[in-house]
Design an enzyme around this catalytic site. Structure first.
Site, short mmCIF file in Angstrom:
data_model
loop_
_atom_site.label_atom_id
_atom_site.label_comp_id
_atom_site.label_asym_id
_atom_site.label_seq_id
_atom_site.Cartn_x
_atom_site.Cartn_y
_atom_site.Cartn_z
N TYR A 1 0.87 -1.14 0.05
CA TYR A 1 0.14 -0.11 0.01
C TYR A 1 0.65 1.25 -0.19
O TYR A 1 0.97 2.14 -0.78
CB TYR A 1 -0.81 0.05 1.07
CG TYR A 1 -1.83 0.94 1.15
CD1 TYR A 1 -3.07 1.16 0.52
CD2 TYR A 1 -1.92 1.94 2.25
CE1 TYR A 1 -3.81 2.01 0.51
CE2 TYR A 1 -2.89 2.94 2.50
CZ TYR A 1 -3.90 3.15 1.66
OH TYR A 1 -4.74 3.91 1.62
N LYS B 1 -1.56 3.45 22.75
CA LYS B 1 -1.01 4.72 23.08
C LYS B 1 -0.85 5.24 21.70
O LYS B 1 -0.50 6.51 21.58
CB LYS B 1 0.12 4.76 24.04
CG LYS B 1 -0.16 4.34 25.53
CD LYS B 1 0.77 4.85 26.54
CE LYS B 1 0.28 4.51 27.97
NZ LYS B 1 1.27 3.70 28.58
#
Ligand code: NAD
Ligand code: UDP
Length: 350
Positions: free
Chosen positions: A172, A235
């Site tokens: 990609y 996170k």
């Protein structure tokens, strides 16, 4: 035969279809090709262009797109659909081309990585060839993934990125990087008018329930009362743009002066940890879902946030929809799409 199938022409190989769709010599109303027009972003773009009075031809191979996304557009006699894979050349006249065709969700683009690279590279080449032949302006949906796991934060367009050339995301990321190269080389060699946007994570109605990206996953899980799957510690950060804001940016870039080629970042600069997003979705849905942690995928970028100074300066663009407002609209969409026999999942998940 369904109403949609009657509208779909089947394109294989080099079938010349421009006789069917001769450009009207109408200055205001253009003939516009949207590749990937049956996908999440493409379906919103087709609707926006049709509402503005343009003739729109959606070219899609329906790999991740769906007929349901474009069914409501069939009332426009200015809308046509061609079932075609842009890896194969085709001939179609247009004033403008928006190239959005490419699976965008990691599980989908990694399912057939060779085809993903070919879609970005050969697809871009085939469309640039059309643009050069018909003197059409051409737009490329590039991505924040060209920055990879970035060392510069927030990301500016001048940053060259930190991309693994052969990891699971490379088909990609590198495909999109090579497409940008092709766009600029056509621009230099043939004066082709190019427009490149680097899109940061965008969400909204018309995403597939099984799309696999984080916003649709969390909303669908919350509505079904299933565990919410945070990959890694949660996170890592992303910036989430609502689809209507993004489409406004597309249209402004396409209409901008020819000298504005991009690449231009389009995204919402609000930055959220994935763990925060999970809590917001649970709050907004009122779901009883629990949060569970799964392993972080290989090469998952730690942080992502666009610097949108260029878009603000050149396009007068900035997002208008806040995260919670966009999430509410998306929750309503999935709730009504997934609800069974009139029983809203949102009520059942509480
Ligand atoms: P999507 O998967 O919903 O839509 C992609 C569309 O392209 C689908 O309709 C699919 O069937 C079609 N398609 C795929 N390969 C094709 C091929 N070879 N030939 C013809 N059609 C093909 O994804 P989306 O989120 O709507 O993304 C649209 C574009 O925007 C993609 O190019 C993607 O890389 C880019 N983008 C999206 C985001 C985002 O957050 N949504 C972020 C960055 C870049
Ligand atoms: N993610 C997650 N749970 C999910 C899907 C994704 O925690 O169910 C994480 C993913 O690992 C990444 C972030 O959410 O860190 C954004 O993922 P997405 O696939 O939406 O977009 P991308 O990684 O391409 O930015």
């Amino acid at each position: 035969m369904s109403e949609l199938n009657q509208h779909i022409g089947n394109q294989s190989g080099r079938t010349p279809v421009r006789e069917l769709y001769a450009v009207q010599s109408d200055i205001l109303h253009k003939q516009i090709i949207v590749t990937g027009g049956a996908g999440f972003l493409g379906s919103h773009l087709c609707e926006r262009l049709l509402r503005s009075g343009h003739r729109v031809i959606c070219v899609d191979n329906f790999s991740t797109g769906s007929k349901q996304n474009i069914m409501h557009l069939l009332g426009y006699d200015t809308f046509s659909v061609i079932d075609h894979d842009i890896v194969e050349p085709f001939d179609l006249e247009a004033d403008e081309i928006y190239n959005l065709a490419c699976p965008a969700s990691p599980p989908h683009y990694q399912a057939d990585p060779v085809h993903t690279t070919l879609t970005s590279v050969l697809g871009a080449y085939n469309l640039l060839t059309l643009a050069a032949r018909y003197n059409a302006r051409i737009f490329q949906a590039s991505t924040s993934e060209v920055y990879g796991d970035p060392h510069i934060h927030p990301q500016v367009e001048t940053y060259w990125g930190n991309v693994n050339p052969f990891g699971p995301r490379s088909c990609y990321d590198e495909g999109k990087r090579c497409a940008e190269t092709l766009f600029f080389d056509f621009h230099k060699a043939y004066d082709t008018e190019i427009k490149i946007v680097r899109i940061f994570n965008t969400f909204g109605p018309n995403m597939r329930p099984d799309d696999g990206r984080v916003v649709s996953n969390f909303i669908v899980q919350a509505l079904k009362g299933e565990d919410i799957t945070i990959y890694g510690d949660g996170k890592q950060t992303r910036s989430f743009c609502y689809v209507d804001d993004l489409i406004e940016g597309f249209v402004r870039l396409m209409a901008a002066d020819a000298s504005v080629t991009g690449p231009v970042n389009l995204g919402n600069p609000g930055e959220f940890m994935i763990g925060e997003l999970a809590k917001i979705v649970i709050d907004l849905t009122g779901s009883r879902s629990r949060i569970v942690h799964h392993p972080l995928p290989v090469d998952d970028p730690r942080q992502r946030r666009p610097d949108i100074s260029l878009a603000m300066r050149e396009l007068g663009w900035q997002p208008q929809v806040q995260l919670t407002e966009g999430l509410e609209k998306t929750i309503t969409y999935f709730d009504s799409r997934l609800s069974l026999s009139g029983n809203r999942l949102r009520e059942m998940a509480r």
